[in-house]
Design a protein around this motif. Structure first.
Motif, mmCIF file in Angstrom:
data_model
loop_
_atom_site.group_PDB
_atom_site.id
_atom_site.type_symbol
_atom_site.label_atom_id
_atom_site.label_comp_id
_atom_site.label_asym_id
_atom_site.label_seq_id
_atom_site.Cartn_x
_atom_site.Cartn_y
_atom_site.Cartn_z
ATOM 1 N N LYS A 14 -3.088 -1.230 1.868
ATOM 2 C CA LYS A 14 -2.096 -1.784 0.948
ATOM 3 C C LYS A 14 -0.845 -0.910 0.873
ATOM 4 C CE LYS A 14 -4.980 -1.566 -2.553
ATOM 5 N NZ LYS A 14 -6.071 -0.818 -1.868
ATOM 6 N N SER A 15 -1.050 0.397 0.691
ATOM 7 C CA SER A 15 0.107 1.303 0.605
ATOM 8 C C SER A 15 0.856 1.348 1.932
ATOM 9 C CB SER A 15 -0.342 2.721 0.239
ATOM 10 O OG SER A 15 -0.847 2.738 -1.077
ATOM 11 N N THR A 16 0.111 1.358 3.019
ATOM 12 C CA THR A 16 0.757 1.410 4.329
ATOM 13 C C THR A 16 1.606 0.159 4.548
ATOM 14 O OG1 THR A 16 -1.118 2.691 5.151
ATOM 15 C CG2 THR A 16 0.353 1.727 6.798
ATOM 16 N N PHE B 239 5.900 -2.606 -5.526
ATOM 17 C CA PHE B 239 5.247 -1.744 -6.519
ATOM 18 C C PHE B 239 3.900 -1.328 -5.949
ATOM 19 C CE2 PHE B 239 8.085 -4.426 -8.962
ATOM 20 C CZ PHE B 239 8.564 -3.605 -9.976
ATOM 21 N N ASP B 240 3.682 -0.028 -5.819
ATOM 22 C CA ASP B 240 2.399 0.447 -5.301
ATOM 23 C C ASP B 240 1.623 1.142 -6.417
ATOM 24 O OD1 ASP B 240 0.254 1.147 -3.796
ATOM 25 O OD2 ASP B 240 1.335 2.488 -2.434
ATOM 26 N N GLU B 241 0.733 0.412 -7.022
ATOM 27 C CA GLU B 241 -0.082 0.898 -8.134
ATOM 28 C C GLU B 241 0.755 1.592 -9.214
ATOM 29 O OE1 GLU B 241 -3.823 2.568 -7.322
ATOM 30 O OE2 GLU B 241 -4.066 1.587 -5.389
ATOM 31 N N PRO B 242 1.734 0.868 -9.745
ATOM 32 C CA PRO B 242 2.684 1.497 -10.670
ATOM 33 C C PRO B 242 2.083 1.954 -11.986
ATOM 34 C CG PRO B 242 2.960 -0.870 -10.687
ATOM 35 C CD PRO B 242 2.015 -0.569 -9.552
HETATM 36 MG MG MG Z 1 -2.732 2.814 -1.857
#
Ligand code: MG
Ligand code: ADP
Length: 248
Positions: A48-50, A168-171
């Motif tokens: 997901k982050s990638t 938004f990455d796990e904000p």
């Molecule tokens: Mg992640």
């Protein structure tokens, strides 16, 4: 209703990404229309982050193509800087500049990157701080604010570049529970205003209420791509059922 012929705001075509031998994004193909709010779910390590970082070109990809608002992301140079400015990103860690005030944090990128004048940048920054509900904290320093307030500043800072897309990455993952909602409220407001958003989150309430679409990733693949309603009530894959069984 007028016919919409605009390009999708985000278009990923057969994107592959490796870290060494690890195949982290596998043939990711995805179109996000203008104004859509996509929540990305999936177990830790699923990519997901990638994916977020690839869309913002913080992470180079090995093959495939990613376009934002119809413009393929170039690998480097001025064109990249301009396109990156079109994509705002908010991370788990807000990383505000500790020695600058809140309003200065929000003014910084427009002044440095967009060459906006100080007075105009300050005016815009104050409007954005108003929008995220912390204009009255403008002259404080980040350490004087709560985590939820700092994350709202980080959102204002991203918006200051007038992005076309917000990632938004796990904000809210690093926030104390009582501060999660104030950040989600700001994000919900943005969604209602028509911002195109890709949101990696574990906040299932937000996913149900604010998302137009849920993408479920596992092992670098998009396993499900559906409505929140469908995903939460009738997940199709075993991976998604397993995931939901663990978190709900
Ligand atoms: Mg992640
Ligand atoms: P998620 O955000 O879904 O938890 P990530 O995109 O962070 O997943 O990571 C996907 C996979 O890639 C994981 O196996 C992770 O360990 C690996 N990975 C992420 N970043 C790097 C990196 N810079 N170098 C090597 N492996 C990485």
């Amino acid at each position: 209703m007028t016919a919409e012929v605009a390009a999708p705001m985000i278009k990923a075509s057969a994107v592959n990404k490796y870290f060494g031998d690890l195949h982290v994004l596998r043939e990711i193909t995805l179109e996000v229309p203008r104004g859509q709010v996509v929540v990305v779910l999936g177990p830790s390590g699923s990519g997901k982050s990638t994916l977020c970082r690839a869309i913002n070109r913080l992470e180079p990809i090995n093959s495939g193509e990613i376009a934002v608002d119809g413009v393929p992301l170039p690998a480097e140079g001025k064109a990249l800087a301009a396109l990156r400015a079109d994509v705002g990103m908010v991370f788990q860690s807000f990383n505000l500049f500790a020695h600058k005030t809140i309003v200065e944090n929000v003014m910084l990128a427009p002044v440095k990157v967009r060459k906006v004048g100080q007075a105009e940048a300050r005016k815009t920054a104050m409007e954005l701080l108003e929008r995220v509900g912390i204009a009255n904290q403008a002259d404080k320093y980040p350490a004087q604010l709560s985590g939820g307030q700092q994350q709202r500043v980080a959102i204002a800072r991203a918006l200051a570049m007038r992005p076309k897309v917000m990632l938004f990455d796990e904000p809210t993952s690093a926030l104390d529970p009582e501060m999660v909602q104030e950040v989600l409220d700001v994000m919900t407001g943005l969604a209602k205003d028509g911002m195109t958003m890709l949101v990696v989150t574990h906040e299932m309430g937000f996913a149900r209420r604010a998302a137009d679409r849920v993408i479920f990733m596992a092992d670098g693949e998009i396993v499900e791509d559906t409505t929140p309603e469908e995903f939460f009530t009738a997940p199709k894959s075993e991976r998604a059922k397993d995931f939901l069984g663990k978190i709900l």
